[in-house]
Design a protein around this motif. Structure first.
Motif, short mmCIF file in Angstrom:
data_model
loop_
_atom_site.label_atom_id
_atom_site.label_comp_id
_atom_site.label_asym_id
_atom_site.label_seq_id
_atom_site.Cartn_x
_atom_site.Cartn_y
_atom_site.Cartn_z
N SER A 105 0.81 -1.23 0.00
CA SER A 105 0.00 0.00 0.00
C SER A 105 0.84 1.27 0.00
O SER A 105 0.60 2.17 -0.81
CB SER A 105 -0.95 0.00 1.20
N LEU A 106 1.81 1.39 0.90
CA LEU A 106 2.63 2.61 0.95
C LEU A 106 3.62 2.66 -0.21
O LEU A 106 3.86 3.73 -0.79
CB LEU A 106 3.37 2.70 2.28
N TYR A 107 4.18 1.53 -0.56
CA TYR A 107 5.13 1.48 -1.68
C TYR A 107 4.44 1.96 -2.97
O TYR A 107 4.99 2.80 -3.70
CB TYR A 107 5.65 0.06 -1.85
N LEU A 108 3.25 1.44 -3.24
CA LEU A 108 2.52 1.83 -4.45
C LEU A 108 2.03 3.28 -4.38
O LEU A 108 1.96 3.97 -5.40
CB LEU A 108 1.37 0.87 -4.71
N THR A 109 1.72 3.75 -3.18
CA THR A 109 1.34 5.16 -3.00
C THR A 109 2.50 6.06 -3.41
O THR A 109 2.31 7.04 -4.13
CB THR A 109 0.93 5.44 -1.54
N ALA A 110 3.71 5.73 -2.96
CA ALA A 110 4.89 6.53 -3.32
C ALA A 110 5.09 6.54 -4.84
O ALA A 110 5.40 7.59 -5.42
CB ALA A 110 6.12 5.98 -2.62
N ARG A 111 4.89 5.41 -5.47
CA ARG A 111 5.06 5.35 -6.93
C ARG A 111 4.01 6.21 -7.65
O ARG A 111 4.32 6.90 -8.61
CB ARG A 111 4.98 3.90 -7.40
N GLU A 112 2.76 6.15 -7.17
CA GLU A 112 1.71 6.97 -7.78
C GLU A 112 1.98 8.45 -7.59
O GLU A 112 1.76 9.26 -8.50
CB GLU A 112 0.34 6.62 -7.20
N LEU A 113 2.48 8.82 -6.41
CA LEU A 113 2.80 10.23 -6.16
C LEU A 113 3.94 10.70 -7.06
O LEU A 113 3.93 11.83 -7.53
CB LEU A 113 3.16 10.46 -4.70
N GLN A 114 4.89 9.83 -7.33
CA GLN A 114 5.98 10.18 -8.25
C GLN A 114 5.42 10.49 -9.63
O GLN A 114 5.85 11.43 -10.29
CB GLN A 114 7.01 9.06 -8.34
N GLU A 115 4.45 9.68 -10.06
CA GLU A 115 3.84 9.89 -11.38
C GLU A 115 3.03 11.19 -11.43
O GLU A 115 2.94 11.82 -12.48
CB GLU A 115 2.94 8.71 -11.74
N LYS A 116 2.44 11.58 -10.31
CA LYS A 116 1.59 12.78 -10.26
C LYS A 116 2.35 14.03 -9.82
O LYS A 116 1.77 15.12 -9.78
CB LYS A 116 0.43 12.53 -9.29
N PHE A 117 3.60 13.88 -9.47
CA PHE A 117 4.40 14.96 -8.89
C PHE A 117 4.38 16.23 -9.75
O PHE A 117 4.06 17.31 -9.27
CB PHE A 117 5.84 14.46 -8.70
N GLU A 118 4.71 16.09 -11.01
CA GLU A 118 4.80 17.27 -11.89
C GLU A 118 3.43 17.92 -12.07
O GLU A 118 3.32 19.16 -12.03
CB GLU A 118 5.38 16.87 -13.25
N GLU A 119 2.39 17.12 -12.23
CA GLU A 119 1.04 17.66 -12.41
C GLU A 119 0.60 18.44 -11.18
O GLU A 119 0.02 19.52 -11.28
CB GLU A 119 0.07 16.50 -12.71
N ILE A 120 0.89 17.92 -9.98
CA ILE A 120 0.54 18.61 -8.74
C ILE A 120 1.35 19.89 -8.62
O ILE A 120 0.82 20.95 -8.24
CB ILE A 120 0.74 17.69 -7.52
N ALA A 121 2.63 19.84 -8.96
CA ALA A 121 3.48 21.03 -8.91
C ALA A 121 2.94 22.12 -9.84
O ALA A 121 2.87 23.29 -9.46
CB ALA A 121 4.92 20.67 -9.27
N ARG A 122 2.58 21.73 -11.05
CA ARG A 122 2.05 22.72 -12.01
C ARG A 122 0.77 23.38 -11.49
O ARG A 122 0.53 24.56 -11.76
CB ARG A 122 1.77 22.07 -13.36
N ARG A 123 -0.04 22.63 -10.76
CA ARG A 123 -1.27 23.18 -10.17
C ARG A 123 -0.95 24.18 -9.06
O ARG A 123 -1.70 25.13 -8.85
CB ARG A 123 -2.08 22.04 -9.54
N CYS A 124 0.11 23.93 -8.31
CA CYS A 124 0.39 24.73 -7.12
C CYS A 124 1.28 25.94 -7.36
O CYS A 124 1.19 26.93 -6.65
CB CYS A 124 1.02 23.84 -6.04
N TYR A 125 2.16 25.85 -8.33
CA TYR A 125 3.08 26.97 -8.60
C TYR A 125 2.57 27.81 -9.76
O TYR A 125 3.17 27.87 -10.82
CB TYR A 125 4.49 26.43 -8.88
N VAL A 126 1.43 28.45 -9.54
CA VAL A 126 0.86 29.31 -10.58
C VAL A 126 0.73 30.73 -10.07
O VAL A 126 0.66 30.99 -8.93
CB VAL A 126 -0.52 28.81 -11.06
#
Length: 176
Positions: A155-176
Protein backbone atom coordinates in the motif's frame (compact mmCIF):
# COMPACT_ATOMS: atom_id res chain seq x y z
CA UNK A 1 5.52 27.92 -13.82
CA UNK A 2 6.43 31.16 -15.50
CA UNK A 3 9.84 32.75 -15.57
CA UNK A 4 10.23 35.85 -13.48
CA UNK A 5 12.32 38.68 -14.86
CA UNK A 6 13.33 41.59 -12.69
CA UNK A 7 14.34 44.75 -14.56
CA UNK A 8 15.98 47.44 -12.53
CA UNK A 9 17.60 50.73 -13.09
CA UNK A 10 21.01 51.12 -11.54
CA UNK A 11 19.97 53.62 -8.95
CA UNK A 12 19.11 53.56 -5.26
CA UNK A 13 15.36 53.50 -6.05
CA UNK A 14 15.88 50.77 -8.67
CA UNK A 15 17.71 48.62 -6.12
CA UNK A 16 14.97 49.17 -3.52
CA UNK A 17 12.34 48.17 -6.10
CA UNK A 18 14.33 45.03 -6.99
CA UNK A 19 14.62 44.06 -3.31
CA UNK A 20 10.86 44.52 -2.85
CA UNK A 21 10.14 42.43 -5.92
CA UNK A 22 12.49 39.67 -4.76
CA UNK A 23 10.84 39.66 -1.33
CA UNK A 24 7.44 39.31 -2.99
CA UNK A 25 8.81 36.49 -5.13
CA UNK A 26 10.22 34.74 -2.04
CA UNK A 27 6.81 35.01 -0.30
CA UNK A 28 5.07 33.65 -3.41
CA UNK A 29 7.54 30.76 -3.59
CA UNK A 30 7.07 29.89 0.10
CA UNK A 31 3.26 30.08 -0.24
CA UNK A 32 3.31 27.85 -3.32
CA UNK A 33 5.63 25.35 -1.63
CA UNK A 34 3.27 25.14 1.35
CA UNK A 35 0.33 24.63 -1.02
CA UNK A 36 2.33 21.98 -2.94
CA UNK A 37 3.23 20.01 0.22
CA UNK A 38 -0.39 20.09 1.37
CA UNK A 39 -1.60 18.88 -2.05
CA UNK A 40 0.99 16.08 -2.09
CA UNK A 41 0.05 15.07 1.45
CA UNK A 42 -3.69 15.11 0.74
CA UNK A 43 -3.23 13.07 -2.44
CA UNK A 44 -0.89 10.61 -0.70
CA UNK A 45 -3.23 10.16 2.25
CA UNK A 46 -6.18 9.55 -0.08
CA UNK A 47 -4.28 6.99 -2.18
CA UNK A 48 -2.77 5.15 0.81
CA UNK A 49 -6.08 5.08 2.71
CA UNK A 50 -7.87 3.55 -0.29
CA UNK A 51 -5.10 0.97 -0.77
CA UNK A 52 -5.11 -0.08 2.88
CA UNK A 53 -8.92 -0.23 3.00
CA UNK A 54 -9.11 -2.49 -0.05
CA UNK A 55 -6.17 -4.70 0.95
CA UNK A 56 -6.46 -8.48 1.05
CA UNK A 57 -6.00 -9.17 4.75
CA UNK A 58 -7.16 -11.92 7.08
CA UNK A 59 -7.99 -10.24 10.38
CA UNK A 60 -9.12 -6.82 11.52
CA UNK A 61 -7.76 -4.09 9.28
CA UNK A 62 -7.19 -1.33 11.84
CA UNK A 63 -4.92 0.85 9.68
CA UNK A 64 -5.38 4.61 9.70
CA UNK A 65 -3.40 6.96 7.49
CA UNK A 66 -2.40 10.54 8.21
CA UNK A 67 0.01 13.23 7.04
CA UNK A 68 2.74 14.50 9.35
CA UNK A 69 5.07 17.46 8.96
CA UNK A 70 8.73 16.51 9.20
CA UNK A 71 11.19 19.35 9.55
CA UNK A 72 10.91 22.30 7.18
CA UNK A 73 9.34 21.54 3.80
CA UNK A 74 8.98 17.81 4.48
CA UNK A 75 5.92 15.69 5.00
CA UNK A 76 5.33 11.99 5.55
CA UNK A 77 2.36 9.78 4.79
CA UNK A 78 2.08 7.69 7.96
CA UNK A 79 0.12 4.47 8.45
CA UNK A 80 -0.52 3.20 11.97
CA UNK A 81 -2.25 0.11 13.30
CA UNK A 82 -1.37 -3.44 14.28
CA UNK A 83 -2.07 -4.66 10.73
CA UNK A 84 0.25 -2.24 8.87
CA UNK A 85 3.29 -4.51 8.46
CA UNK A 86 1.20 -7.58 7.61
CA UNK A 87 -0.72 -5.65 4.95
CA UNK A 88 2.28 -3.79 3.53
CA UNK A 89 4.80 -6.67 3.38
CA UNK A 90 2.49 -9.71 3.47
CA UNK A 91 2.96 -12.87 5.48
CA UNK A 92 2.64 -16.60 5.15
CA UNK A 93 4.63 -19.12 3.15
CA UNK A 94 1.91 -19.53 0.51
CA UNK A 95 2.36 -15.98 -0.78
CA UNK A 96 5.42 -14.71 -2.64
CA UNK A 97 7.86 -12.55 -0.71
CA UNK A 98 7.75 -9.93 -3.47
CA UNK A 99 7.72 -6.51 -1.78
CA UNK A 100 10.67 -4.59 -3.30
CA UNK A 101 11.48 -2.88 0.01
CA UNK A 102 11.02 -5.84 2.39
CA UNK A 103 14.63 -6.99 2.49
CA UNK A 104 15.99 -3.46 2.96
CA UNK A 105 13.73 -3.08 5.98
CA UNK A 106 14.46 -6.52 7.46
CA UNK A 107 11.07 -8.08 6.69
CA UNK A 108 10.63 -11.57 5.27
CA UNK A 109 7.48 -13.67 5.23
CA UNK A 110 7.03 -15.57 8.46
CA UNK A 111 9.81 -13.73 10.24
CA UNK A 112 7.87 -11.03 12.10
CA UNK A 113 4.90 -10.96 14.43
CA UNK A 114 4.64 -14.34 16.17
CA UNK A 115 6.50 -16.01 13.25
CA UNK A 116 3.40 -18.08 12.45
CA UNK A 117 3.75 -17.25 8.77
CA UNK A 118 6.36 -20.02 8.50
CA UNK A 119 3.73 -22.71 9.10
CA UNK A 120 2.94 -24.55 5.84
CA UNK A 121 -0.49 -25.66 7.12
CA UNK A 122 -1.46 -22.14 8.16
CA UNK A 123 -2.39 -21.02 11.65
CA UNK A 124 -5.45 -20.14 13.68
CA UNK A 125 -6.58 -17.06 15.54
CA UNK A 126 -9.72 -15.73 17.17
CA UNK A 127 -11.35 -12.72 15.54
CA UNK A 128 -12.37 -11.26 12.21
CA UNK A 129 -11.77 -13.61 9.24
CA UNK A 130 -11.09 -10.60 7.00
CA UNK A 131 -10.79 -11.10 3.26
CA UNK A 132 -10.19 -14.84 2.95
CA UNK A 133 -9.71 -16.36 6.40
CA UNK A 134 -11.87 -19.43 6.95
CA UNK A 135 -13.96 -19.76 10.12
CA UNK A 136 -13.63 -23.29 11.53
CA UNK A 137 -17.14 -24.60 12.20
CA UNK A 138 -16.47 -27.98 13.85
CA UNK A 139 -14.19 -29.62 16.40
CA UNK A 140 -12.20 -28.19 19.25
CA UNK A 141 -11.13 -25.17 17.19
CA UNK A 142 -14.69 -24.22 16.17
CA UNK A 143 -15.05 -20.44 15.99
CA UNK A 144 -11.36 -19.86 15.30
CA UNK A 145 -10.16 -18.58 11.95
CA UNK A 146 -7.75 -20.53 9.74
CA UNK A 147 -5.40 -18.40 7.65
CA UNK A 148 -2.46 -18.93 5.37
CA UNK A 149 -1.42 -15.29 5.59
CA UNK A 150 -1.77 -12.44 3.17
CA UNK A 151 -0.10 -11.24 0.00
CA UNK A 152 2.10 -8.17 0.15
CA UNK A 153 -0.40 -5.43 -0.69
CA UNK A 154 2.40 -2.83 -0.90
CA UNK A 155 0.00 0.00 0.00
CA UNK A 156 2.63 2.61 0.95
CA UNK A 157 5.13 1.48 -1.68
CA UNK A 158 2.52 1.83 -4.45
CA UNK A 159 1.34 5.16 -3.00
CA UNK A 160 4.89 6.53 -3.32
CA UNK A 161 5.06 5.35 -6.93
CA UNK A 162 1.71 6.97 -7.78
CA UNK A 163 2.80 10.23 -6.16
CA UNK A 164 5.98 10.18 -8.25
CA UNK A 165 3.84 9.89 -11.38
CA UNK A 166 1.59 12.78 -10.26
CA UNK A 167 4.40 14.96 -8.89
CA UNK A 168 4.80 17.27 -11.89
CA UNK A 169 1.04 17.66 -12.41
CA UNK A 170 0.54 18.61 -8.74
CA UNK A 171 3.48 21.03 -8.91
CA UNK A 172 2.05 22.72 -12.01
CA UNK A 173 -1.27 23.18 -10.17
CA UNK A 174 0.39 24.73 -7.12
CA UNK A 175 3.08 26.97 -8.60
CA UNK A 176 0.86 29.31 -10.58
Amino acid sequence: MSKRVVKISLSEKGMEDAIKELQQYKKWLLDCTEKFLKALGDEGMMIASAKFQSAVYDGTNDVSVSVESRDENKIAIVAVGSAVLFIEFGTGVRYPDNHPEAGKNGFAHGEYGYKLGRLQKGWRYRGNPGTNGTVITEGRHAGEVLTYGNPANMSLYLTARELQEKFEEIARRCYV
